[in-house]
Design a protein around this motif. Structure first.
Motif, mmCIF file in Angstrom:
data_model
loop_
_atom_site.group_PDB
_atom_site.id
_atom_site.type_symbol
_atom_site.label_atom_id
_atom_site.label_comp_id
_atom_site.label_asym_id
_atom_site.label_seq_id
_atom_site.Cartn_x
_atom_site.Cartn_y
_atom_site.Cartn_z
ATOM 1 N N ARG A 1 0.932 -1.282 0.063
ATOM 2 C CA ARG A 1 0.012 -0.205 0.101
ATOM 3 C C ARG A 1 0.985 1.221 -0.061
ATOM 4 N N THR A 2 0.163 2.215 -0.228
ATOM 5 C CA THR A 2 1.018 3.598 -0.321
ATOM 6 C C THR A 2 0.525 4.429 0.939
ATOM 7 N N THR A 3 -0.002 3.803 2.045
ATOM 8 C CA THR A 3 -0.503 4.723 3.260
ATOM 9 C C THR A 3 0.657 4.814 4.206
ATOM 10 N N ASP A 4 0.261 5.642 5.288
ATOM 11 C CA ASP A 4 1.310 6.087 6.040
ATOM 12 C C ASP A 4 1.525 4.770 7.246
ATOM 13 N N GLU A 5 2.005 3.814 6.603
ATOM 14 C CA GLU A 5 2.126 2.663 7.726
ATOM 15 C C GLU A 5 3.749 2.516 7.852
ATOM 16 N N TYR A 6 4.309 1.626 8.581
ATOM 17 C CA TYR A 6 5.556 1.097 8.949
ATOM 18 C C TYR A 6 6.456 1.190 7.343
ATOM 19 N N GLY A 7 7.526 1.621 7.210
ATOM 20 C CA GLY A 7 8.085 1.566 5.845
ATOM 21 C C GLY A 7 7.775 2.513 4.742
ATOM 22 N N HIS A 8 6.515 3.370 5.055
ATOM 23 C CA HIS A 8 6.103 4.514 4.241
ATOM 24 C C HIS A 8 7.278 5.395 4.070
ATOM 25 N N ILE A 9 7.443 5.713 2.611
ATOM 26 C CA ILE A 9 8.332 7.007 2.219
ATOM 27 C C ILE A 9 7.704 7.867 1.637
ATOM 28 N N ASP A 10 6.661 7.379 0.789
ATOM 29 C CA ASP A 10 5.947 8.530 0.061
ATOM 30 C C ASP A 10 4.778 8.030 -0.731
ATOM 31 N N ASP A 11 3.832 8.959 -1.064
ATOM 32 C CA ASP A 11 2.583 8.461 -1.706
ATOM 33 C C ASP A 11 2.892 7.759 -3.175
ATOM 34 N N LYS A 12 3.957 7.511 -3.720
ATOM 35 C CA LYS A 12 4.228 7.031 -4.878
ATOM 36 C C LYS A 12 5.054 5.710 -4.806
ATOM 37 N N THR A 13 5.254 5.494 -3.395
ATOM 38 C CA THR A 13 6.263 4.079 -3.256
ATOM 39 C C THR A 13 5.503 3.218 -2.461
ATOM 40 N N PRO A 14 5.032 2.165 -2.838
ATOM 41 C CA PRO A 14 4.315 1.116 -2.148
ATOM 42 C C PRO A 14 5.324 0.376 -1.154
ATOM 43 N N SER A 15 4.555 0.202 0.002
ATOM 44 C CA SER A 15 5.638 -0.352 1.157
ATOM 45 C C SER A 15 4.936 -1.766 1.308
ATOM 46 N N PHE A 16 5.882 -2.735 1.630
ATOM 47 C CA PHE A 16 5.493 -4.055 2.001
ATOM 48 C C PHE A 16 5.072 -4.439 3.184
ATOM 49 N N SER A 17 4.022 -5.297 3.380
ATOM 50 C CA SER A 17 3.622 -6.102 4.528
ATOM 51 C C SER A 17 3.851 -7.575 4.043
ATOM 52 N N ILE A 18 4.454 -8.370 4.868
ATOM 53 C CA ILE A 18 4.688 -9.904 4.459
ATOM 54 C C ILE A 18 4.673 -10.541 5.761
ATOM 55 N N SER A 19 4.079 -11.905 5.754
ATOM 56 C CA SER A 19 3.857 -12.605 6.874
ATOM 57 C C SER A 19 3.424 -14.146 6.507
ATOM 58 N N LEU A 20 3.958 -14.893 7.149
ATOM 59 C CA LEU A 20 3.824 -16.518 6.890
ATOM 60 C C LEU A 20 3.342 -16.982 8.370
ATOM 61 N N TYR A 21 2.316 -17.827 8.608
ATOM 62 C CA TYR A 21 2.099 -18.592 9.775
ATOM 63 C C TYR A 21 3.577 -19.548 10.049
ATOM 64 N N SER A 22 3.995 -19.385 11.183
ATOM 65 C CA SER A 22 5.060 -19.935 11.444
ATOM 66 C C SER A 22 5.447 -21.360 10.934
ATOM 67 N N PRO A 23 4.532 -22.430 11.105
ATOM 68 C CA PRO A 23 4.780 -23.681 10.521
ATOM 69 C C PRO A 23 5.515 -23.684 9.166
ATOM 70 N N PHE A 24 4.913 -22.530 8.215
ATOM 71 C CA PHE A 24 5.175 -22.549 6.943
ATOM 72 C C PHE A 24 6.397 -21.625 6.649
ATOM 73 N N ARG A 25 7.123 -21.379 7.512
ATOM 74 C CA ARG A 25 8.502 -20.470 7.355
ATOM 75 C C ARG A 25 9.565 -21.152 6.894
ATOM 76 N N GLY A 26 10.642 -20.680 6.155
ATOM 77 C CA GLY A 26 11.785 -21.348 5.883
ATOM 78 C C GLY A 26 11.471 -22.421 4.580
ATOM 79 N N PHE A 27 10.326 -22.354 3.718
ATOM 80 C CA PHE A 27 10.302 -23.160 2.750
ATOM 81 C C PHE A 27 10.295 -22.569 1.301
ATOM 82 N N GLY A 28 10.580 -21.293 1.451
ATOM 83 C CA GLY A 28 10.622 -20.369 0.258
ATOM 84 C C GLY A 28 9.160 -19.678 -0.115
ATOM 85 N N LEU A 29 8.201 -19.892 0.597
ATOM 86 C CA LEU A 29 6.895 -19.280 0.397
ATOM 87 C C LEU A 29 7.172 -17.702 0.480
ATOM 88 N N GLY A 30 7.852 -17.268 1.476
ATOM 89 C CA GLY A 30 7.880 -15.828 1.586
ATOM 90 C C GLY A 30 8.632 -15.178 0.433
#
Length: 148
Positions: free
Chosen positions: A62-91
């Motif tokens: 999104r380009t809202t004022d969240e953590y990682g926001h720089i400006d209204d033209k730069t999308p900022s990422f949020s990413i998450s996996l449930y813990s049992p599925f981490r470490g397998f390349g899904l992220g």
């Protein structure tokens, strides 16, 4: 669903005692900005990871004022996996897919913030993100990847 994944995304350092209250994703305006009204802005984009028909991870920008926001033209990422599925390349797969989509859509760059102690920092660096300074405070990095 994004509230659940945002809660999962909160980095808890090793040795931390206690629980991070789930209410933080509702009480912190920068957390709320990551999901509130998602889909209502023209540049809201998301991909999910599914295993056996169940969503186990999400990557959204999104380009809202969240953590990682720089400006209204730069999308900022949020990413998450449930813990049992981490470490397998899904992220990695979700982020690559989103980076390809943003590049194809003509964005110049994308951003994110990450806690300085979070091992995901290495993933972000492998995907081309570079540290440009402190994030919201001195416990996190602000990172950017360019598409030029």
């Amino acid at each position: 669903m994004l509230e659940d994944f945002l809660n999962e995304a909160i980095y808890v350092p090793e040795g931390f005692e206690g629980n991070v209250p789930r209410s933080i994703v509702f009480d912190d305006p920068k957390c709320r900005a990551a999901y509130e009204g998602f889909g209502s802005l023209p540049n809201d984009r998301a991909v999910v990871a599914e295993v056996e028909g169940s969503v186990v991870g999400a990557c959204w920008v999104r380009t809202t004022d969240e953590y990682g926001h720089i400006d209204d033209k730069t999308p900022s990422f949020s990413i998450s996996l449930y813990s049992p599925f981490r470490g397998f390349g899904l992220g990695t797969a979700m982020m690559r897919s989103m980076l390809d989509e943003l590049r194809a859509a003509g964005y110049a760059r994308a951003s994110l913030s990450v806690q300085k102690e979070n091992p995901a920092l290495r993933l972000y660096e492998r995907l081309g993100f570079r540290i440009i300074g402190d994030g919201f405070d001195d416990t996190e990095w602000l990172m950017v990847v360019g598409f030029a």
